[in-house]
Design an enzyme around this catalytic site. Structure first.
Site, PDB file in Angstrom:
ATOM      1  N   GLU A  43       0.776  -1.266  -0.156  1.00 38.83           N
ATOM      2  CA  GLU A  43       0.010   0.081  -0.104  1.00 38.83           C
ATOM      3  C   GLU A  43       0.998   1.167  -0.007  1.00 38.83           C
ATOM      4  OE1 GLU A  43      -3.556   1.961   2.587  1.00 38.83           O
ATOM      5  OE2 GLU A  43      -2.522   0.329   3.454  1.00 38.83           O
ATOM      6  N   LYS A 132      -9.200   3.522  -3.170  1.00 37.37           N
ATOM      7  CA  LYS A 132      -9.744   3.046  -1.870  1.00 37.37           C
ATOM      8  C   LYS A 132     -11.097   3.614  -1.730  1.00 37.37           C
ATOM      9  CE  LYS A 132      -7.381   1.775   2.253  1.00 37.37           C
ATOM     10  NZ  LYS A 132      -6.136   2.355   3.199  1.00 37.37           N
ATOM     11  N   CYS A 166      -6.043  -2.698   2.313  1.00 39.61           N
ATOM     12  CA  CYS A 166      -5.966  -2.689   3.715  1.00 39.61           C
ATOM     13  C   CYS A 166      -7.591  -3.097   4.177  1.00 39.61           C
ATOM     14  CB  CYS A 166      -5.718  -1.321   4.237  1.00 39.61           C
ATOM     15  SG  CYS A 166      -4.498  -1.317   5.872  1.00 39.61           S
TER      16      CYS A 166
END
Length: 306
Positions: A43, A132, A166
């Site tokens: 990430e 995201k 994540c």
């Protein structure tokens, strides 16, 4: 079909896009020589995940130093409408490898940044971008959130690829949006280095009946440039011990979890294992109960063939 993959648990050259890209290029060339067909980076590998930073923000106020820090972060982020994209596409083509890279992305259309995962093919270039959809906690200060069009997946010569970043992986409907596309290799770059993350990766593999590539960075406080260390003065030296792993469709750990050091996990995945795993459980097939449940994902694109 068997696919050789590499999960890269390394550290960036923090807040230095050029040096981090050079390091990334060296790693890709090294593991391409070993026959790796898919390489995954953590990430926000470029320009680094800003662990411990508060960007000078409190409820009701922001500091000038924090604004400058954000400007530095933006300056070293990736612009996919620039030579940054061309450089990554050329790397994938020259090394004949698929690349999935966690980046902080900036766009020409606005001043916001996104925590993104880019998919690059050796023959087609940039396949697409997952941004995201829900940054976690105070990540929302620096990263904007994307919508359904960001839930991308790709049918490639090395299998069906998709994934989440994540703590998006704790969003059941987001996971299901990937399962519905029949993803075979589920990619999960992260900044979560807790031992519990191992269980999360195993659960996703078992639930989705897919291979899971969990990729984190290894990072210590002393790796930050001196000018940024004030932001992490109260943090432990071992800021991010890693925890990268590769998990089979039956939830068995093939490689890792790798903690407390940089390294690369390499494994050969047999995609027939995905079909075998669905004998007794198939979340989008014989275990789905479509007569009871229905999931609609607004604006999610169809799986892109490449």
């Amino acid at each position: 079909m068997k696919v050789k993959v590499a999960v890269i648990q390394e550290s960036p050259v923090f807040f230095n896009k050029e040096k981090t890209l050079i390091k990334l290029e060296q790693l890709v060339k090294t593991y391409a020589k070993q026959g790796c067909e898919l390489m995954v980076f953590p990430e926000s590998f470029v320009p680094g995940y800003p662990r411990g930073f508060d960007f000078g923000a409190k409820i009701g106020s922001r500091s000038e130093a924090g604004r400058q820090l954000y400007a530095d972060f933006a300056a070293h982020s990736i612009d996919l409408e620039s030579d940054d994209r061309t450089r990554l596409e050329k790397l994938a083509a020259e090394q004949n490898a698929f690349l999935v890279i966690g980046i902080t992305e900036k766009q020409n259309t606005n001043g916001s940044l996104y925590c993104s995962m880019v998919y690059i093919s050796p023959t087609r270039g940039l396949l697409g971008v997952h941004r995201k959809i829900k940054p976690t906690g105070t990540e929302r200060l620096i990263w904007a959130e994307a919508a359904g069009e960001s839930l991308v997946s790709f049918q490639t010569p090395i299998g069906k690829l998709g994934g989440l970043i994540c703590w998006e992986n704790y969003m059941p409907l987001a996971r299901m949006s990937m399962y519905q596309k029949g993803v075979e290799i589920y990619i999960a770059p992260t900044a979560d280095s807790r031992p519990e993350w191992t269980s999360t990766m195993q659960h996703i593999a078992l639930e989705g009946r897919c291979f899971v590539l969990g990729c984190n960075q290894y990072y210590t406080k002393s790796m930050y440039p001196e000018k940024y260390r004030f932001s992490v003065k109260d943090e432990p030296e071992n800021l991010c011990p890693g925890g990268s792993m590769i998990v089979s469709p039956l939830g068995q750990i093939i490689a890792g979890p790798l903690f407390d050091k940089a390294g690369v996990l390499v494994a050969k995945l047999d995609l027939e294992d995905v079909a075998k795993s669905k004998l007794d459980f198939d979340v989008i097939g014989h275990y789905a109960r479509n007569d009871i449940f229905e999931l609609k994902v607004n604006n999610q694109p169809e799986m892109k063939k490449s």
